[in-house]
Design an enzyme around this catalytic site. Structure first.
Site, short mmCIF file in Angstrom:
data_model
loop_
_atom_site.label_atom_id
_atom_site.label_comp_id
_atom_site.label_asym_id
_atom_site.label_seq_id
_atom_site.Cartn_x
_atom_site.Cartn_y
_atom_site.Cartn_z
N ASP A 20 37.32 48.38 36.03
CA ASP A 20 37.37 49.79 35.67
C ASP A 20 35.98 50.41 35.84
OD1 ASP A 20 39.99 49.42 34.90
OD2 ASP A 20 39.48 49.08 32.79
N1 URA Z 1 40.72 44.47 32.14
C1 URA Z 1 40.44 45.75 31.85
O1 URA Z 1 41.03 46.32 30.94
N2 URA Z 1 39.52 46.39 32.58
C2 URA Z 1 38.82 45.79 33.59
O2 URA Z 1 37.96 46.41 34.20
C3 URA Z 1 39.12 44.45 33.87
C4 URA Z 1 40.07 43.81 33.14
#
Ligand code: URA
Length: 231
Positions: free
Chosen positions: A104
């Site tokens: 993310d």
């Molecule tokens: N899980 C998440 O919620 N975000 C990420 O960036 C990676 C795994």
């Protein structure tokens, strides 16, 4: 695999084919110590090539570890936003590089960049069970019930997940190991238990840990031992 010199120069330097042709025709390219003016010459990984006096990385594929900062997206085209590719120094840029797996925008840590589609497909496939390890900061402590739910393979949005390992660390922090890559998976797994992830950092892919020597925004090539470990 051998290929035409202009094609190789264009892809390894991330320039257009006509720019590569012009560079070769101007005498700016050497192969094994000799200036080559022919674009058709077949070259490959075993040839030492320079362009404008700089060594060209002729490896068929490369594998790069990046320590991703916050606020950066895992995409090849950011449409105005900063992407993980913007952190590569010029000498590491080449055609076809992409992030093998997404973090993310606000997640930090280990992103693997490669131009090897087959490798990426293999490690991203749910069947490969490649374990990804994260450190999560949380707004509440975790209970034994939360750990049990992670470890038994929780149901999330109607989908039964593979078992995940949850290890409490210091107060309101935990290490999470998952072997899938469902959208916002770690955050949603905690949210199911009314716990918010306030910061998330990926520290390991398969058996390879994020290099401590890389500051945020820095990258380096994986060694061949590391590539084999992830495979
Ligand atoms: N899980 C998440 O919620 N975000 C990420 O960036 C990676 C795994």
């Amino acid at each position: 695999m051998k290929q035409r010199l202009d094609k190789l120069i264009s892809s390894k330097l991330n320039i257009t084919r006509s720019q590569a042709k012009a560079l070769i025709k101007s005498g700016g390219v050497t192969v094994n110590g000799t200036a080559v003016l022919s674009c058709e010459m077949k070259c490959g990984e075993n040839d030492a090539i320079t362009a404008d006096g700089r060594d060209v990385d002729t490896r068929e594929h490369v594998y790069i570890m990046l320590n991703k900062p916050q606020g950066v997206i895992c995409a090849t085209d950011g449409k105005g936003e900063k992407t993980v590719l913007d952190f590569l120094p010029d000498e590491m840029k080449r055609k076809g590089l992409f992030p093998a797996g997404r973090l993310d925008k606000d997640t930090t840590g280990f992103v693997l960049l490669t131009d090897d589609g087959e490798f990426a497909h293999r490690i991203l496939s749910p069947k490969s069970h490649t374990v990804k390890t994260y450190i999560a900061r949380l707004d509440a402590p975790i209970t034994p019930e939360v750990i049990r739910d992670f470890e038994s393979g929780m149901t999330l949005g109607g989908e039964k997940l593979l078992p995940a390992k949850l290890t409490p660390l210091a107060e309101n922090a935990a290490q999470v190991e998952i072997s899938q890559g469902i959208y916002h998976q770690v955050k949603r797994m905690f949210l199911k238990h009314r716990i918010t992830v306030t910061a998330l950092r990926r520290i390991k892919i398969g058996g390879v840990s994020l290099d401590d020597n890389l500051d945020e925004g820095e990258c380096r090539y994986l060694t061949s031992a590391e590539i084999s470990k992830i495979r």
